[in-house]
Write a protein that holds these residues in place. Sequence first.
Motif, PDB file in Angstrom:
ATOM      1  N   SER A  55       8.562 -25.383 -29.581  1.00  0.00           N
ATOM      2  CA  SER A  55       8.968 -25.512 -28.186  1.00  0.00           C
ATOM      3  C   SER A  55       8.834 -26.967 -27.763  1.00  0.00           C
ATOM      4  O   SER A  55       8.198 -27.780 -28.429  1.00  0.00           O
ATOM      5  CB  SER A  55       8.099 -24.640 -27.297  1.00  0.00           C
ATOM      6  N   GLN A  70      21.442 -27.268 -12.735  1.00  0.00           N
ATOM      7  CA  GLN A  70      21.760 -27.124 -14.157  1.00  0.00           C
ATOM      8  C   GLN A  70      22.491 -25.815 -14.377  1.00  0.00           C
ATOM      9  O   GLN A  70      22.258 -24.825 -13.680  1.00  0.00           O
ATOM     10  CB  GLN A  70      20.469 -27.107 -14.978  1.00  0.00           C
ATOM     11  N   GLU A  71      23.354 -25.815 -15.397  1.00  0.00           N
ATOM     12  CA  GLU A  71      24.134 -24.607 -15.631  1.00  0.00           C
ATOM     13  C   GLU A  71      23.268 -23.424 -16.019  1.00  0.00           C
ATOM     14  O   GLU A  71      23.624 -22.288 -15.771  1.00  0.00           O
ATOM     15  CB  GLU A  71      25.195 -24.885 -16.701  1.00  0.00           C
ATOM     16  N   PHE A  72      22.095 -23.690 -16.636  1.00  0.00           N
ATOM     17  CA  PHE A  72      21.326 -22.522 -17.075  1.00  0.00           C
ATOM     18  C   PHE A  72      20.787 -21.716 -15.902  1.00  0.00           C
ATOM     19  O   PHE A  72      20.539 -20.518 -16.042  1.00  0.00           O
ATOM     20  CB  PHE A  72      20.240 -22.880 -18.102  1.00  0.00           C
ATOM     21  N   ASP A  79      22.575 -21.272 -13.091  1.00  0.00           N
ATOM     22  CA  ASP A  79      23.749 -20.452 -12.768  1.00  0.00           C
ATOM     23  C   ASP A  79      23.854 -19.275 -13.732  1.00  0.00           C
ATOM     24  O   ASP A  79      24.146 -18.152 -13.332  1.00  0.00           O
ATOM     25  CB  ASP A  79      25.031 -21.299 -12.850  1.00  0.00           C
ATOM     26  N   ALA A  80      23.612 -19.573 -15.010  1.00  0.00           N
ATOM     27  CA  ALA A  80      23.692 -18.506 -16.009  1.00  0.00           C
ATOM     28  C   ALA A  80      22.677 -17.416 -15.691  1.00  0.00           C
ATOM     29  O   ALA A  80      22.969 -16.225 -15.836  1.00  0.00           O
ATOM     30  CB  ALA A  80      23.456 -19.071 -17.407  1.00  0.00           C
ATOM     31  N   VAL A 140      21.521 -16.637 -12.719  1.00  0.00           N
ATOM     32  CA  VAL A 140      22.017 -15.898 -11.559  1.00  0.00           C
ATOM     33  C   VAL A 140      23.050 -14.874 -12.024  1.00  0.00           C
ATOM     34  O   VAL A 140      23.029 -13.715 -11.620  1.00  0.00           O
ATOM     35  CB  VAL A 140      22.644 -16.857 -10.527  1.00  0.00           C
ATOM     36  N   LEU A 143      23.276 -13.495 -14.846  1.00  0.00           N
ATOM     37  CA  LEU A 143      22.634 -12.398 -15.570  1.00  0.00           C
ATOM     38  C   LEU A 143      22.006 -11.409 -14.602  1.00  0.00           C
ATOM     39  O   LEU A 143      21.672 -10.298 -14.997  1.00  0.00           O
ATOM     40  CB  LEU A 143      21.551 -12.937 -16.504  1.00  0.00           C
ATOM     41  N   GLY A 144      21.817 -11.810 -13.343  1.00  0.00           N
ATOM     42  CA  GLY A 144      21.269 -10.885 -12.360  1.00  0.00           C
ATOM     43  C   GLY A 144      19.780 -11.037 -12.111  1.00  0.00           C
ATOM     44  O   GLY A 144      19.154 -10.135 -11.584  1.00  0.00           O
ATOM     45  N   LEU A 145      19.191 -12.164 -12.484  1.00  0.00           N
ATOM     46  CA  LEU A 145      17.767 -12.353 -12.238  1.00  0.00           C
ATOM     47  C   LEU A 145      17.505 -12.577 -10.750  1.00  0.00           C
ATOM     48  O   LEU A 145      18.338 -13.122 -10.033  1.00  0.00           O
ATOM     49  CB  LEU A 145      17.246 -13.570 -13.020  1.00  0.00           C
ATOM     50  N   ARG A 153      10.604 -18.385 -14.274  1.00  0.00           N
ATOM     51  CA  ARG A 153      10.956 -18.576 -15.677  1.00  0.00           C
ATOM     52  C   ARG A 153      11.852 -19.780 -15.924  1.00  0.00           C
ATOM     53  O   ARG A 153      11.914 -20.290 -17.037  1.00  0.00           O
ATOM     54  CB  ARG A 153      11.638 -17.318 -16.225  1.00  0.00           C
ATOM     55  N   TYR A 154      12.579 -20.201 -14.905  1.00  0.00           N
ATOM     56  CA  TYR A 154      13.546 -21.288 -15.117  1.00  0.00           C
ATOM     57  C   TYR A 154      13.142 -22.578 -14.419  1.00  0.00           C
ATOM     58  O   TYR A 154      13.212 -23.647 -15.002  1.00  0.00           O
ATOM     59  CB  TYR A 154      14.940 -20.851 -14.643  1.00  0.00           C
ATOM     60  N   PRO A 161       8.820 -23.903 -15.295  1.00  0.00           N
ATOM     61  CA  PRO A 161       8.575 -24.540 -16.603  1.00  0.00           C
ATOM     62  C   PRO A 161       9.323 -25.868 -16.769  1.00  0.00           C
ATOM     63  O   PRO A 161       8.858 -26.745 -17.472  1.00  0.00           O
ATOM     64  CB  PRO A 161       9.110 -23.504 -17.604  1.00  0.00           C
ATOM     65  N   ASN A 162      10.445 -26.007 -16.082  1.00  0.00           N
ATOM     66  CA  ASN A 162      11.228 -27.226 -16.260  1.00  0.00           C
ATOM     67  C   ASN A 162      10.816 -28.379 -15.359  1.00  0.00           C
ATOM     68  O   ASN A 162      11.246 -29.509 -15.567  1.00  0.00           O
ATOM     69  CB  ASN A 162      12.719 -26.921 -16.081  1.00  0.00           C
TER      70      ASN A 162
END
Lengths: 309, 544, 292
Positions: free
Chosen positions: C14, C181-183, C185-186, C188, C190-192, C200-201, C204-205
């Motif tokens: 990681s 960042q696109e992740f 959006d990704a 969202v 996915l429905g989180l 989680r997003y 940590p970043n």
Amino acid sequence: MLKFIGSRILQAIPVLLVVISVTFVLVRLAPGGPFDAEKAVSPYVLEKLNERYNLDAPLHVQFIDYLSGIMQGDFGPSFKFPARSVTEMIAAGLPITFELAFYAMLVALLIGISAGLLAAIRPNTVQDYVPMSVAMIGICMPSFLMGPVLVLVFGIWLEWLPVSGWGYSPGDKILPAITLGSTYAAYIARLTRGSMLEVLSQDYIRTARAKGLPTQTIIFKHALKGGLLPVVSFLGPAIAGLLSGSFVVETIFQIPGLGRFYVQAAFNRDYTMIMGTTIFFSVLIIFFNMLSDIIAAYLNPRLKLGDKQ
Amino acid sequence: MALLSVDKLTTSFYTRDGIVRAVQGISFTVEHGETVAIVGESGSGKSVACYSLLQLVPQPPGRIESGRAFFNGIDLLQCTEQEVMKYRGNHISMIFQDPMTSLNPYMNIGEQLIEPLTYHHKTSTANALKKAEAALTEVGISEAKKRLKQYPHEFSGGMRQRVMIAMALMSEPELLIADEPTTALDVTVQAQIFELIKAIQARRNLAVIFITHDLGVVAQIADRVLVMNNGEIVEQGSTRNIFNDPQHEYTRMLLDAIPVSAKPEPFRYRAGNAKRIILQLKDVNASYIEQPASLLHWQEKRFNVVRHVSLNLHKGEILGLVGESGCGKSTLAKTVLRLVTEDSGSIKFDGTELTTLSAAGIKDLRKDLQIIFQDPYASLNPRMSVYDTLLEPLKLHNIVAPIEYERTISQLMDEVGLSPRDIRKYPHEFSGGQRQRIAIARALAVRPKLIIADEPVSALDVTIQAQVLELMLHIVDKHHLSMIFVSHDLSVIRYICDRTAVMYQGEIIELGSTEKIFNQPQQEYTRKLLSAIPVPDPEYYGHT
Amino acid sequence: MNSLSSADIVQGRSLWQDAMARLWKNRLAMIGLYILSFMVFIALLTPWIAPYSYEAQKLDMGAVPPNTQHWLGTDTFGRDLLTRIMYGGRISLAVGFIATAVALLIGVLWGAIAGYIGGRTDAIMMRIVDILYALPFMIFIILLMVVFGRSILLLFLAIGCVEWLTMARIVRGQVLAVRHQEFVDAAVVLGLSHWQIIRRYIIPNILGPVIVYITLTIPSVMLLEAFLSFLGLGVQPPQSSWGLLISYGVETMEEYPWLLLFPGLVLSITLFSLNFLGDGLRDALDPKASKD
């Protein structure tokens, strides 16, 4: 550009009002009246004193009176030295503090920028490591430690320079200026290095190299302007730091400047003096912050034309 | 005598992680007035080779190990920094990929344009400015005198590249090195820049080295081609020979990877079921925030990017959405995904009206509607392992029972062509193409009905592009998916899409089967777009 | 392929593990970490391991230079300097850590809310920060200390309340950057839920830059405390801190220089360690970021 300056000035006004009212309220909140510490005074004298210092009026009237006084440059009389007005004391100390801050800034800019440039031109070489290590020492040796150590070494042990005073003996301005400026020289060196490295890695520097320009032209004509922008923006906070740094340096070197007055007033609980100097320092700091923002904006063509980045 | 003759040039980079041999003993020549294209994928060493000629490779970490590069008989590599400076921007000029960042934002255009003359020829500023004005006019910039005083940010991308070209021509060089000069530009602007370079070249007998990854560009502009791979020239020859009779396997692979030529049939039209409409847009309008709210501007400033868009997506088909940057195609995609709220209009997905959906309804929708983004470096959470990335959707939507997690994830990896052994790795340990595969696996994990792919291959090298496109075709067929494929690249659209919608300034101006759009375009703009695509066929441009 | 034995699976590394490996290789940063841990350790154990009692005076002895009995000498009251430095360190370090924690708490909440919600909420919240930023805070802290007396609690609070501003700005900037960042959006798509995305997003970043900033805030807070104590406006006797010891040292430096030099040295070394550790963490956690 004019719009930008106008909006910056407009922004400064509420800040100033906040400063004045917070200062005013804080001082009034102080536990115990200003004359409590003195030996018991007769009710008559107390009343006279309150009248003299306008303490018997309702709070909002006092505030408005004080505000209008400031507008006319009158911060009222000193509690501690009733014969002198706060404005007089500020006028006496200010030139000295300004001179000190000016020399310190000169030291900080000259040493800081040249050290930062040296380091950025050849990163990760001796030319980088040496100035940056010295800068680290400057950051980790605060002025209240640097000052006494300099006095001890150059004033007492080597006897090269006078240990205190301001303008009494030749050379007595050197140590205070270095003491006050060293920390900022260190910050500016690190800032210059970082931003020059960033600018030098930009595509337009590659373009300049591909045009066949010599290295010094690239650095001084193409890179320096962008590279020094962060330094210009830092000047505002740096001046604020220099002014509060003057409290310590003027105390150490026994310089009769505004900073030392302020510290003395803080000890003596000379409330009008504290209020006056607090507000005065705040105005200075806000003004210089604004000035450095405006200069930074002026140097940036994208802002000069009024568009947002 | 050749203008430039390079012999066994070797350049390496000495990094913390070891020595990278970027260029390994390449040799080539360039004649007066000739255009040579150096083509290769990212990391092939094509740029480093050219930067080495002028000693523009940063040293350290770079080091030119050996070789000779004779320019008019002088070995440039033996020159000292002082000597080689006399060639840079004087006899040999360069233009770069990104015109947005290649001009100094703190100096006006005039100051930057005159530098080659004032430094190399000691021309007076006044005379140099006159020449700069003429140069700007030559590259097609009107009101040149006024524009000399302007700063780079006052020019558009295409205009800045024209300024760069003008600057490169100031001292009348004999050789121009163009490093991917149009990659950052829209296709119609790219066509104009090519025209310009060709016209100037003919007028001045200028030799050009054209560094590019795009074989379409090569066919259009080059007399000769060098193909580079892993720091070596694997093949060189006339453009015609390279295209018609490639000798080296890698060249053939590159050519095969071009979507248009790799296609067996002229146009695919998969059996999309025109009767089953899975997505229906009616008069959709959307805007994005141009300037966010601040205390001075309480209302945020919005810009209408999607205007009156209506379209139907059939079940099982791939619908292309094509247009240049800023045409609103990405915003439209995000509106369907509910990432952007529309201003008005109706969006029906599988019978459900999306615009009035509750929060709970939206969560259910997520299972059916997925996205694949452009940038595989930004679309995966760098802090999550592949396993966690793929587990998240399975868990969230209860796709499979917990006991099946491991097996399902392995299957997904397998399906997108990745080794299930790598599930514990993190995104940064994969290449760009592999990451895009992970993103596809993530989208597939929830077993969606519709996938929106927003420029999914634009950031990838051509050979990788072809593989990822194949994979996408495969999964669409296998899972009976429908797909909206957003792209600026017409050749990719042509390869993968059944029907195509052309977007221009927020509106869909033309919609029809891909074949019809390409063969009988109705709109002037569509024709302009089509004619601007570089065709990877030298015959098309009349090369002999 | 569906029955993967665990031996087959390639273990990934990681970004955290990468960063820690980079930090481990950075000699200066590791030295800083060791020294700092040592200082904290000593400070925690001071009441049990201090060579003399904090109050013990030997007035007749007075100030003596370092010797075998008193490793760092004694002050004019005959008090052991080492003991006083150890007790002073407890205060100095505590101010550094606690005031930073206060700043962290307010700053992270404020910045994260502003950055995540965005729009007008963001505009208002950040304008408040801007206004507070323009205030000459050092002068205000002095004013506070004068008006309300020199309580150490107030010192924590005052310093913390000033330092949160930068923390809020940093956190907001990071949240905004990560949010676009696109992740995200990704996620969202996915429905989180918001909370899942934040946990989680986002967190940590942004953790890396926040950790770096914490390490660089602690020394500046300690400097501030020492500055105030030096002026006599910070910590009050009988409590002590390094700043206060330095100010005593200055009074007698001509005759007894060690009373200035040792506390100064300890303060500087601690600041060095924190700065080196901070620089090292920045290089390790964010290799792209330039050394400011």
